[in-house]
Design a protein around this motif. Structure first.
Motif, mmCIF file in Angstrom:
data_model
loop_
_atom_site.group_PDB
_atom_site.id
_atom_site.type_symbol
_atom_site.label_atom_id
_atom_site.label_comp_id
_atom_site.label_asym_id
_atom_site.label_seq_id
_atom_site.Cartn_x
_atom_site.Cartn_y
_atom_site.Cartn_z
ATOM 1 N N ALA A 72 0.837 -1.212 0.000
ATOM 2 C CA ALA A 72 0.000 0.000 0.000
ATOM 3 C C ALA A 72 0.868 1.257 0.000
ATOM 4 C CB ALA A 72 -0.918 -0.009 1.217
ATOM 5 N N TYR A 73 1.944 1.253 0.802
ATOM 6 C CA TYR A 73 2.790 2.457 0.890
ATOM 7 C C TYR A 73 3.555 2.680 -0.417
ATOM 8 C CZ TYR A 73 6.044 5.909 2.766
ATOM 9 O OH TYR A 73 6.765 7.059 2.983
ATOM 10 N N ALA A 74 3.975 1.573 -1.049
ATOM 11 C CA ALA A 74 4.726 1.696 -2.309
ATOM 12 C C ALA A 74 3.898 2.470 -3.340
ATOM 13 C CB ALA A 74 5.096 0.316 -2.834
ATOM 14 N N LYS A 75 2.592 2.245 -3.325
ATOM 15 C CA LYS A 75 1.716 2.932 -4.296
ATOM 16 C C LYS A 75 1.638 4.428 -4.016
ATOM 17 C CE LYS A 75 -1.296 -0.943 -5.346
ATOM 18 N NZ LYS A 75 -2.240 -1.726 -4.586
ATOM 19 N N LEU A 76 1.905 4.815 -2.751
ATOM 20 C CA LEU A 76 1.796 6.233 -2.380
ATOM 21 C C LEU A 76 3.081 7.009 -2.638
ATOM 22 C CD1 LEU A 76 0.119 5.683 1.114
ATOM 23 C CD2 LEU A 76 -1.023 6.575 -0.926
ATOM 24 N N THR A 77 4.153 6.303 -2.921
ATOM 25 C CA THR A 77 5.453 6.975 -3.059
ATOM 26 C C THR A 77 5.900 7.000 -4.522
ATOM 27 O OG1 THR A 77 6.855 5.036 -2.953
ATOM 28 C CG2 THR A 77 6.104 5.923 -0.857
ATOM 29 N N ASP A 78 6.958 7.812 -4.748
ATOM 30 C CA ASP A 78 7.539 7.851 -6.100
ATOM 31 C C ASP A 78 8.697 6.866 -6.214
ATOM 32 O OD1 ASP A 78 5.883 9.933 -6.624
ATOM 33 O OD2 ASP A 78 7.333 11.455 -5.938
ATOM 34 N N SER A 79 8.976 6.155 -5.135
ATOM 35 C CA SER A 79 10.187 5.345 -5.117
ATOM 36 C C SER A 79 10.069 4.103 -6.008
ATOM 37 C CB SER A 79 10.489 4.919 -3.674
ATOM 38 O OG SER A 79 11.385 3.858 -3.681
ATOM 39 N N ALA A 80 10.874 4.084 -7.051
ATOM 40 C CA ALA A 80 10.871 2.932 -7.959
ATOM 41 C C ALA A 80 11.370 1.692 -7.216
ATOM 42 C CB ALA A 80 11.760 3.233 -9.167
ATOM 43 N N GLU A 81 12.343 1.924 -6.302
ATOM 44 C CA GLU A 81 12.916 0.784 -5.558
ATOM 45 C C GLU A 81 11.860 0.108 -4.696
ATOM 46 O OE1 GLU A 81 16.409 1.676 -3.169
ATOM 47 O OE2 GLU A 81 17.246 2.659 -4.944
ATOM 48 N N LEU A 82 11.096 0.939 -4.002
ATOM 49 C CA LEU A 82 10.074 0.386 -3.111
ATOM 50 C C LEU A 82 8.986 -0.320 -3.922
ATOM 51 C CD1 LEU A 82 9.768 0.292 -0.077
ATOM 52 C CD2 LEU A 82 8.276 2.281 -0.196
#
Ligand SMILES: Cc1cc2nc3c(=O)[nH]c(=O)nc-3n(C[C@H](O)[C@H](O)[C@H](O)COP(=O)(O)OP(=O)(O)OC[C@H]3O[C@@H](n4cnc5c(N)ncnc54)[C@H](O)[C@@H]3O)c2cc1C
Ligand SMILES: Cc1cc2nc3c(=O)[nH]c(=O)nc-3n(C[C@H](O)[C@H](O)[C@H](O)COP(=O)(O)O)c2cc1C
Length: 598
Positions: free
Chosen positions: A330-340
């Motif tokens: 869920a958090y990965a979808k909220l961030t711009d981080s490609a790594e996450l």
């Protein structure tokens, strides 16, 4: 209320039978009368007789429903009671049983079956469910062709094998020919809402599906004793995780001596005026409060420092440490981080990344500003923590004593603190208060026979309930012998409640005490080694009827102690370990091998 009709003197019974039956009928509840009339109709049909000449009422048509539960700490059991209550309101003839109290053959006779099961250990069934679980998975398991079923699986997403036992039972029942009329529902630690929804939807579906079924009386024989009926199913607990009692801290002492690597806090709480009634073996739930420094870090990183409401939620309502796979996704979808995003999309990589990491590590991996609602929706509710009660109400009266070990460790370069235990160790003070509720454990009780000997195996904080056991046996003058196995790191720093055990040894209450201080010599010595050394006497106590209790660490200790007991029985009885394990199983089924491990 209109007076109830009584059996007339002309009824086809002897006068004393008429008096006895009238006595039962006048004291019965409407539900008991409905059940009795159904039972008599079924009895009459089974006996092939004709209906009684003057049968007063037609039997009520009721669809039988068997509700089974497999539980360790009681959640599945209380949900089973809740399910039964709802089912009875809808007119089902609902029966509840612990899977430990029913044979598989009887379970397979059920036409309608609801199973509520939790997962423990590393994806294991609850202890008392072991026989049922093994039998169900065995090749010679009975077929369930006539059974409609649905499974409610309890678990915790923080564990890799989330709800595993529930899934295994669900798959196996289907493979044995049963019809899954409603899909399995998984429950995380905040199970109340999904569980209530499952209860409602399964019962609704079942009601529709069984509308044309013939009403019947349940023909299930509880071969291993009566079904576990809650004593008073309408009794709501006085206090819960969400409606706790504020107990004053009247004493808070670290029992470990200077120089110890551990901190174990003897905690005394006043429950005066609470109305709480507890028995030795019960646990007290504590509503934890998160570390304010960690709350600040999370508010800083998400840009929510000024939000008082979210600060309050993060302090007491939300779990700000445990990290699970869905949270990373869920958090990965909220961030711009490609790594996450890449990590969240790779199940294997995520499985390796998660251990030892917490919510703060996720936020630090890709710091992102969030609004309050988004942050709180990312977090799970903060569950209560259970602690074995270390005192008997007969000795400590309005106080409850706990023994709390402070959890501290380091992972991924960060020092971590157990939420509840370190809050108590560092921030709570005598005179302050703790929010508490009772978690009864009817499956870990002293023997009903005061003359029965008990063997108590409780290293570390596992010794807590045994202090309650000894206080209780002293207060009641119980004549049975008492043997304690205690273990910890060092004799000088870590002998918890040393003086009390020594006093009880002197007074004769404690017949024997054997200790294992693991780090006082070069080779590590644990309680299982002492059990083996004392095998001759231990076996003779067991053969004479002693009950064995084990409390404490579930991961290593409980397994090692279990194996040590098997070895002792094998050695002393001159049988192999398979036969010894079967003998220990019989002892367990007799209620003489009880474990409370965590
Ligand atoms: C029925 C029952 C009775 C209990 N009785 C007692 C008792 O009498 N006394 C007692 O002290 N506890 C007892 N417990 C355990 C207690 O409920 C808590 O789980 C314990 O105190 C930890 O809670 P916490 O909030 O301090 O730690 P949490 O914040 O819950 O942290 C604990 C978690 O940290 C992680 N962790 C811990 N050590 C490490 C490590 N070295 N490396 C990586 N991760 C790690 C694990 O995921 C662990 O689950 C009992 C539990 C149950 C279920
Ligand atoms: C020591 C321990 C081990 C657990 N292991 C698992 C597990 O492997 N998988 C899982 O989904 N839940 C696990 N849980 C969570 C329990 O299944 C969950 O708390 C459940 O609500 C307990 O229900 P019960 O009280 O009916 O036993 C574990 C909990 C504890 C305390």
């Amino acid at each position: 209320m209109a007076s109830l009709p009584l059996l007339p003197n002309s009824a086809p019974f002897r006068p004393e039978e008429i008096t006895a039956l009238n006595g039962v009928i006048t004291k019965s509840t409407p539900e008991q009368r409905a059940w009795l009339s159904g039972f008599l109709a079924g009895f009459q049909a089974a006996a092939g007789g004709t209906p009684a000449a003057a049968a007063p009422q037609a039997p009520t048509k009721k669809v039988p429903l068997l509700i089974l539960f497999a539980t360790e700490s009681g959640n599945a059991e209380s949900l089973a009671a809740q399910t039964r209550k709802a089912a009875q309101k809808l007119g089902f003839a609902a029966k509840v049983s612990d899977v430990a109290d029913i044979s598989l053959a009887d379970a397979a006779k059920a036409e309608n079956l609801l199973i509520i099961v939790s997962t423990w250990g590393e994806g294991d069934p609850p202890q008392r469910a072991t026989d049922f679980y093994k039998g169900l998975l065995a090749e010679d398991a009975p077929r369930f062709e006539k059974t409609r079923f649905s499974v409610l699986a309890l678990g915790d997403r923080a564990y890799v094998n989330f709800c595993q036992t529930g899934h295994e039972i669900d798959d196996r029942l289907a493979a044995l020919g049963a019809t899954r009329f409603a899909p399995l529902v998984e429950c995380d630690v905040d199970f109340a809402t999904p569980a209530t929804a499952w209860i409602k939807s399964t019962l609704d579906t079942l009601q529709k599906e069984t509308a044309d079924d013939e009403g019947a009386v349940i023909h299930v024989d509880f071969a291993r004793g009566p079904a576990a009926e809650p004593a008073d199913e309408d009794a709501e607990p006085l206090y819960t995780r969400n409606t706790p009692f504020a107990a004053e801290i009247t004493e808070l002492v670290n029992l470990n001596g200077t120089g110890s690597s551990a901190e174990t806090w003897h905690t005394e709480l006043s429950i005066e005026g609470s109305g709480l009634i507890h028995a030795p073996g019960d646990a007290l739930g504590i509503v934890p409060v998160n570390d304010p420094a960690l709350v600040d870090e999370i508010l800083n990183i998400t840009g929510l420092t000024g939000d008082a409401l979210v600060r309050e939620a993060l302090s007491e309502a939300q779990d700000i440490t445990t990290l699970t796979r869905p949270q990373v996704e869920a958090y990965a979808k909220l961030t711009d981080s490609a790594e996450l995003r890449a990590l969240a999309a790779d199940a294997d990589a995520l499985k390796n990344w998660l251990p030892g990491r917490q919510v703060i590590d996720l936020l630090e991996a890709a710091p992102t500003k969030l609004d309050a609602a988004t942050l709180t929706s990312l977090l799970r509710p903060l569950p209560g923590r259970l602690y074995s009660i270390a005192s008997s109400a007969k000795a400590a009266e309005d106080e409850v004593h706990l023994l709390i070990s402070a959890v501290r460790y380091e992972t991924h370069g960060r020092r971590r603190s157990g939420v509840a235990s370190v809050d108590i160790a560092e921030r709570r003070k005598k005179g302050g208060s703790l929010k508490v509720y009772l978690k009864p454990n009817p499956h870990f009780r002293l023997p009903a026979d005061p003359d029965r000997a008990v063997i108590m195996i409780g290293p570390g904080t596992g010794v807590a309930p045994f202090r309650a056991f000894c206080q209780e046996r002293e207060a009641t003058g119980a004549g049975g012998k008492n043997w304690l196995f205690f273990g910890n790191r060092h004799f000088t720093h870590d002998f918890l409640y040393q003086l009390e055990w020594q006093d009880w040894k002197k007074s004769g209450l404690l017949t024997r005490i054997d200790t294992a201080f693991s780090r006082d010599q070069r080779e590590k010595i644990y309680v299982q080694h002492r059990i083996w050394e004392q095998r001759k006497d231990l076996y003779s106590w067991i053969e004479d009827g002693a009950a064995i209790y084990v409390c404490g660490d579930a991961n290593a200790m409980a397994k090692d102690v279990n194996h040590a007991l098997i070895r002792v029985i094998a050695d002393q009885a001159g049988i192999d370990e398979t036969a010894a394990a079967a003998k220990l199983d019989i002892i367990r089924r007799d209620g003489r091998y009880l474990r409370d491990v965590y």
